[in-house]
Design a protein around this motif. Structure first.
Motif, PDB file in Angstrom:
ATOM      1  N   ALA A 165       0.838  -1.208   0.000  1.00 36.00           N
ATOM      2  CA  ALA A 165       0.000   0.000   0.000  1.00 36.00           C
ATOM      3  C   ALA A 165       0.870   1.253   0.000  1.00 36.00           C
ATOM      4  O   ALA A 165       2.012   1.243   0.466  1.00 36.00           O
ATOM      5  N   THR A 166       0.329   2.313  -0.511  1.00 35.63           N
ATOM      6  CA  THR A 166       1.007   3.613  -0.507  1.00 35.63           C
ATOM      7  C   THR A 166       0.526   4.436   0.680  1.00 35.63           C
ATOM      8  O   THR A 166      -0.665   4.408   1.017  1.00 35.63           O
ATOM      9  N   SER A 167       1.428   5.143   1.309  1.00 35.39           N
ATOM     10  CA  SER A 167       1.046   5.989   2.440  1.00 35.39           C
ATOM     11  C   SER A 167       0.077   7.073   1.990  1.00 35.39           C
ATOM     12  O   SER A 167       0.277   7.714   0.954  1.00 35.39           O
ATOM     13  N   ILE A 168      -0.981   7.258   2.769  1.00 37.86           N
ATOM     14  CA  ILE A 168      -1.922   8.355   2.468  1.00 37.86           C
ATOM     15  C   ILE A 168      -1.636   9.550   3.376  1.00 37.86           C
ATOM     16  O   ILE A 168      -2.368  10.530   3.369  1.00 37.86           O
ATOM     17  N   HIS A 169      -0.572   9.441   4.183  1.00 38.37           N
ATOM     18  CA  HIS A 169      -0.159  10.523   5.092  1.00 38.37           C
ATOM     19  C   HIS A 169      -1.302  10.974   5.999  1.00 38.37           C
ATOM     20  O   HIS A 169      -1.562  12.169   6.164  1.00 38.37           O
ATOM     21  N   ALA A 170      -1.944   9.981   6.570  1.00 41.94           N
ATOM     22  CA  ALA A 170      -2.941  10.205   7.617  1.00 41.94           C
ATOM     23  C   ALA A 170      -2.476   9.420   8.839  1.00 41.94           C
ATOM     24  O   ALA A 170      -1.936   8.310   8.709  1.00 41.94           O
ATOM     25  N   TYR A 171      -2.693  10.003  10.042  1.00 41.62           N
ATOM     26  CA  TYR A 171      -2.089   9.423  11.239  1.00 41.62           C
ATOM     27  C   TYR A 171      -3.058   9.488  12.416  1.00 41.62           C
ATOM     28  O   TYR A 171      -3.930  10.362  12.474  1.00 41.62           O
ATOM     29  N   ILE A 172      -2.868   8.549  13.328  1.00 41.03           N
ATOM     30  CA  ILE A 172      -3.665   8.535  14.550  1.00 41.03           C
ATOM     31  C   ILE A 172      -2.732   8.547  15.757  1.00 41.03           C
ATOM     32  O   ILE A 172      -1.559   8.168  15.663  1.00 41.03           O
ATOM     33  N   ASP A 173      -3.259   8.991  16.872  1.00 41.61           N
ATOM     34  CA  ASP A 173      -2.544   8.887  18.144  1.00 41.61           C
ATOM     35  C   ASP A 173      -2.860   7.506  18.695  1.00 41.61           C
ATOM     36  O   ASP A 173      -3.928   7.279  19.269  1.00 41.61           O
TER      37      ASP A 173
ATOM     38  N   MET B 107     -12.580  -1.221  16.110  1.00 40.78           N
ATOM     39  CA  MET B 107     -11.365  -0.431  15.910  1.00 40.78           C
ATOM     40  C   MET B 107     -11.348   0.313  14.572  1.00 40.78           C
ATOM     41  O   MET B 107     -10.918   1.463  14.501  1.00 40.78           O
ATOM     42  N   SER B 108     -11.828  -0.312  13.504  1.00 44.68           N
ATOM     43  CA  SER B 108     -11.815   0.376  12.209  1.00 44.68           C
ATOM     44  C   SER B 108     -12.722   1.602  12.230  1.00 44.68           C
ATOM     45  O   SER B 108     -12.383   2.649  11.664  1.00 44.68           O
ATOM     46  N   GLU B 109     -13.861   1.500  12.902  1.00 44.29           N
ATOM     47  CA  GLU B 109     -14.766   2.646  13.007  1.00 44.29           C
ATOM     48  C   GLU B 109     -14.146   3.755  13.859  1.00 44.29           C
ATOM     49  O   GLU B 109     -14.275   4.946  13.551  1.00 44.29           O
ATOM     50  N   LYS B 110     -13.446   3.373  14.925  1.00 39.50           N
ATOM     51  CA  LYS B 110     -12.776   4.371  15.773  1.00 39.50           C
ATOM     52  C   LYS B 110     -11.710   5.130  14.980  1.00 39.50           C
ATOM     53  O   LYS B 110     -11.553   6.348  15.136  1.00 39.50           O
ATOM     54  N   ILE B 111     -10.973   4.416  14.139  1.00 43.24           N
ATOM     55  CA  ILE B 111      -9.945   5.060  13.317  1.00 43.24           C
ATOM     56  C   ILE B 111     -10.603   5.999  12.311  1.00 43.24           C
ATOM     57  O   ILE B 111     -10.149   7.141  12.109  1.00 43.24           O
ATOM     58  N   HIS B 112     -11.683   5.536  11.694  1.00 47.71           N
ATOM     59  CA  HIS B 112     -12.425   6.356  10.730  1.00 47.71           C
ATOM     60  C   HIS B 112     -12.899   7.647  11.392  1.00 47.71           C
ATOM     61  O   HIS B 112     -12.713   8.753  10.843  1.00 47.71           O
ATOM     62  N   ASP B 113     -13.490   7.547  12.566  1.00 50.49           N
ATOM     63  CA  ASP B 113     -13.993   8.735  13.261  1.00 50.49           C
ATOM     64  C   ASP B 113     -12.849   9.675  13.642  1.00 50.49           C
ATOM     65  O   ASP B 113     -13.005  10.908  13.580  1.00 50.49           O
TER      66      ASP B 113
ATOM     67  N   PRO C  59      -8.530   6.025   4.382  1.00 47.69           N
ATOM     68  CA  PRO C  59      -7.980   4.923   3.575  1.00 47.69           C
ATOM     69  C   PRO C  59      -9.046   4.334   2.666  1.00 47.69           C
ATOM     70  O   PRO C  59     -10.207   4.194   3.047  1.00 47.69           O
ATOM     71  N   LYS C  60      -8.621   3.973   1.453  1.00 40.47           N
ATOM     72  CA  LYS C  60      -9.550   3.380   0.497  1.00 40.47           C
ATOM     73  C   LYS C  60      -9.447   1.858   0.466  1.00 40.47           C
ATOM     74  O   LYS C  60     -10.318   1.184  -0.053  1.00 40.47           O
ATOM     75  N   THR C  61      -8.348   1.333   1.006  1.00 36.93           N
ATOM     76  CA  THR C  61      -8.155  -0.109   1.011  1.00 36.93           C
ATOM     77  C   THR C  61      -7.745  -0.569   2.411  1.00 36.93           C
ATOM     78  O   THR C  61      -7.327   0.233   3.254  1.00 36.93           O
TER      79      THR C  61
ATOM     80  N   ILE D  74      -4.069  -0.499   7.352  1.00 36.45           N
ATOM     81  CA  ILE D  74      -3.031  -1.155   8.158  1.00 36.45           C
ATOM     82  C   ILE D  74      -1.748  -0.340   8.138  1.00 36.45           C
ATOM     83  O   ILE D  74      -1.099  -0.158   9.180  1.00 36.45           O
ATOM     84  N   ARG D  75      -1.389   0.182   6.970  1.00 43.92           N
ATOM     85  CA  ARG D  75      -0.149   0.950   6.856  1.00 43.92           C
ATOM     86  C   ARG D  75      -0.193   2.222   7.701  1.00 43.92           C
ATOM     87  O   ARG D  75       0.781   2.579   8.354  1.00 43.92           O
ATOM     88  N   LEU D  76      -1.334   2.910   7.707  1.00 43.13           N
ATOM     89  CA  LEU D  76      -1.397   4.155   8.488  1.00 43.13           C
ATOM     90  C   LEU D  76      -1.271   3.867   9.982  1.00 43.13           C
ATOM     91  O   LEU D  76      -0.702   4.676  10.726  1.00 43.13           O
ATOM     92  N   VAL D  77      -1.759   2.705  10.433  1.00 41.29           N
ATOM     93  CA  VAL D  77      -1.587   2.338  11.833  1.00 41.29           C
ATOM     94  C   VAL D  77      -0.114   2.073  12.123  1.00 41.29           C
ATOM     95  O   VAL D  77       0.445   2.563  13.117  1.00 41.29           O
TER      96      VAL D  77
END
Length: 498
Positions: A336-344, A356-362, A372-374, A379-382
């Protein structure tokens, strides 16, 4: 050294392992004998460790090990920190141990803070105040169940608790005691004034033992039940898995340059060894903590969320009928290519299981970041977010300790994730030397050799070097790393303000 077979019981926050160590003149060999699940159980609104299952699994594992490798000389248990069991004056278990993720302490945070302000608590103990810490858990237990004051005779941290179930000997090991937030930072003994202030009975705790010792033979009833023929001594080694892991890393035993350690698993633990606890304002402001090493020295570190979120994503998808291996998840992230989005990754919202996926989305929506589209992009952004938290932590450790780290020794199950290792090197800009995978189990075995004087210091060093299977991963010097790091910090700050 004479031929010997030892067993490490390595209990993690998501699984347990029975690992054998065969030490002969032909060299050391370790292998996993038995792996079993270890997930906390929701019962009547509480979150508990299924200690009875763990006890049974360990017994079965010992039987399997003896059948596979022959006579066993000893075994020792290491675990995660902070959690504990309660014993009555009859030596009986008073209640199932709570998981550190249990939320019973939430209602007591304010009262605890009023009695012991955070900065004062850090200065006193060297342990950064967190909701998972033993001091708050015990404080909360006593407020909910004041009868514990008369009912409980002894508190044993999880590795000491498990050692007790097998040996009948209740003693307290130093490295695991150092996670409680109840030891004095200067003396590394129980802080009686602090415990008195919190209403925690001081007779509950035995004097911390530094350097381990042999507790005694496994209980006869267990030997008979499991058909064991080995003498099988129960050894108190480094009870805390972090301290155990460091014994298995050649670079940390004899560092040739300033080296940070990084234990990678469900949790990530990053730190450096120091001569004494560091409790300055910088350390406190940056959430650093001090814990004990097996020899009684100090570790300045920070507990970080590691692969917990990845594990939860896997569990979530599996419950929906889309089973996926960690290897496949790593491969998808790699492509995957980085989308340069990040979480704490350390944010409270990600601490509890489920959704967990919904928490990341929110989180991404609230911080105005791309989505993320895929699955691979998710997974990569995490993984990227985890490694940027490493860089941030490393900078804070260097500032507090006044050192400049030149390399990272990374060990534990997380080093099997090649994307995580390469990102760690890229993001920190430092060489990453990996190994061993079974860091805690290997260190557990090495400690048993030391405690029982079964090998010389030189022999131990040779064993550790042979078992580490060290590999070096160099940074690829991507120009976009510094820019991405600024985006990461901006996203974290944005979420904190929202």
């Amino acid at each position: 050294m004479r031929d010997i077979n030892l067993i490490a019981v390595d209990l993690g926050a998501s699984s347990g392992r029975i690992v054998s160590g065969e030490f002969t003149k032909n060299g050391p060999e370790i292998k996993e004998i038995f792996r079993f699940g270890n997930r906390p159980v929701h019962i009547a609104g509480g979150l508990y460790w299924d200690y009875m299952k763990l006890f049974q699994d360990i017994k079965y594992g010992l039987n399997m090990a003896e059948n596979e490798v022959g006579a066993l000389a000893s075994f020792s248990v290491d675990t995660w920190g902070v959690d504990y069991g309660l014993l009555s004056r009859y030596g009986e278990v008073v209640a199932a141990p709570h998981s550190y993720r249990d939320q019973r302490t939430t209602v007591d945070l304010s009262a605890f803070g009023q009695l012991m302000p955070a900065a004062q608590l850090f200065q006193t103990t060297g342990v950064y105040p967190q909701q998972i810490n033993s001091n708050l858990q015990l404080f909360s237990d006593l407020r909910r169940y004041p009868e514990y004051s008369g009912l409980v005779a002894q508190v044993l941290l999880m590795p000491d608790f498990m050692n007790y179930l097998f040996s009948g000997i209740a003693e307290t090991e130093y490295t695991i005691a150092s996670t409680t937030g109840l030891l004095n930072a200067e003396k590394w003994q129980w802080d009686i004034p602090l415990m008195t202030k919190l209403g925690i009975p001081t007779p509950w705790f035995g004097k911390p033992v530094v350097g381990g010792r042999v507790l005694g033979p496994i209980l006869p009833a267990i030997r008979e039940e499991m058909g064991l023929t080995s003498p099988l001594q129960v050894v108190m080694g480094p009870g805390h898995d972090t301290a155990a892991g460091l014994l298995a890393v050649p670079l940390m035993r004899h560092p040739d340059k300033p080296t940070a350690f990084l234990s990678s698993g469900t949790w990530s633990i990053m730190g450096i060894p120091t001569k004494a606890p560091i409790t300055n304002d910088t350390a406190f402001a940056n959430g650093l903590t001090n814990e004990g090493a097996f020899d009684g020295s100090n570790l300045l570190l920070k507990n970080l969320t590691g692969l917990w979120i990845i594990q939860e994503l896997q569990r979530e998808w599996s419950l929906k009928g889309d089973s996926i291996s960690f290897e496949r998840m790593t491969s998808e992230a790699d492509h995957a290519t980085s989308i340069h989005a990040y979480i704490d990754t350390g944010a409270d919202v990600f601490a509890q299981p489920g959704g967990m996926s919904e928490k990341i989305h929110d989180y991404l929506i609230s911080t105005l970041q791309p989505l993320p589209k895929t699955r691979g992009e998710l997974i990569r952004l995490v993984l990227e977010s985890i490694t940027y938290s490493y860089r941030d932590t490393l900078e804070k450790i260097e500032e507090a300790a006044g050192v400049r780290v030149e390399q990272i020794a990374m060990f534990g199950g997380g080093i099997q994730n090649r994307v995580l290792v390469q990102l760690t090197a890229d993001v920190t800009g430092l060489p990453v030397i990996t190994g061993p995978i079974e860091g805690s189990a290997t260190g557990n075995l090495v400690a048993q050799l030391q405690v029982q004087n079964m090998a010389t210091d030189d022999e131990v060093q040779e064993i550790v070097t042979a078992l580490s299977d060290a590999k070096q991963c160099l940074p690829t010097a991507e120009k976009e790393v510094d820019t991405a790091y600024r985006l990461y910090k901006s996203a974290i700050a944005s979420h904190q303000l929202s």
